[in-house]
Write a protein that holds these residues in place. Sequence first.
Motif, mmCIF file in Angstrom:
data_model
loop_
_atom_site.group_PDB
_atom_site.id
_atom_site.type_symbol
_atom_site.label_atom_id
_atom_site.label_comp_id
_atom_site.label_asym_id
_atom_site.label_seq_id
_atom_site.Cartn_x
_atom_site.Cartn_y
_atom_site.Cartn_z
ATOM 1 N N ILE A 23 0.845 -1.168 -0.009
ATOM 2 C CA ILE A 23 -0.029 -0.003 -0.128
ATOM 3 C C ILE A 23 0.860 1.261 -0.005
ATOM 4 O O ILE A 23 1.747 1.361 0.767
ATOM 5 C CB ILE A 23 -1.115 0.204 1.230
ATOM 6 N N VAL A 40 -2.867 0.150 -4.193
ATOM 7 C CA VAL A 40 -2.912 -0.927 -3.539
ATOM 8 C C VAL A 40 -2.403 -2.093 -4.436
ATOM 9 O O VAL A 40 -3.008 -2.147 -5.356
ATOM 10 C CB VAL A 40 -4.269 -1.405 -2.772
ATOM 11 N N GLY A 52 -5.180 -8.118 -0.543
ATOM 12 C CA GLY A 52 -5.363 -6.717 -0.284
ATOM 13 C C GLY A 52 -6.368 -6.576 0.963
ATOM 14 O O GLY A 52 -6.150 -5.744 1.645
ATOM 15 N N ILE A 56 -5.363 -3.842 3.866
ATOM 16 C CA ILE A 56 -6.186 -2.947 4.325
ATOM 17 C C ILE A 56 -6.616 -2.930 5.675
ATOM 18 O O ILE A 56 -6.413 -2.124 6.348
ATOM 19 C CB ILE A 56 -7.537 -3.027 3.357
ATOM 20 N N ASP A 74 -7.350 4.995 -4.526
ATOM 21 C CA ASP A 74 -7.488 3.831 -4.902
ATOM 22 C C ASP A 74 -8.650 3.145 -5.253
ATOM 23 O O ASP A 74 -9.423 3.018 -4.074
ATOM 24 C CB ASP A 74 -6.492 2.681 -4.209
ATOM 25 N N ALA A 77 -9.410 0.077 -3.093
ATOM 26 C CA ALA A 77 -9.272 0.594 -1.447
ATOM 27 C C ALA A 77 -10.762 0.920 -0.909
ATOM 28 O O ALA A 77 -11.341 0.737 -0.108
ATOM 29 C CB ALA A 77 -8.368 1.460 -1.194
#
Length: 94
Positions: A23, A40, A52, A56, A74, A77
């Motif tokens: 990230i 990401v 992912g 996060i 993103d 995201a």
Amino acid sequence: MTYHYTSDRLILSDTNYPIIGEIYFPSIATDNSIAVLEHVFVHPDFDATEIGAQLIAEFVSYATQNHLTIKLLDPWAKTEFSKHPSYQKILVNE
């Protein structure tokens, strides 16, 4: 797998892959209190959704502990944050 932080990156790695996922979150405030989650990335050898989501979740924990407010750029995201109401607390109010 291990998480590594720099001033603007979170990197997930292991002994075989120096970057499993990443990230990128540069600061946009002079006091470093606001960052932009710009990107990401998940290595193609891994499940992008699973890794992912782990990235996060780790990032949200890091941002909370470090009193960061986040602006999302993103698209992936943004989708992931929308699935988790508890993540909303670290977002910039727009």
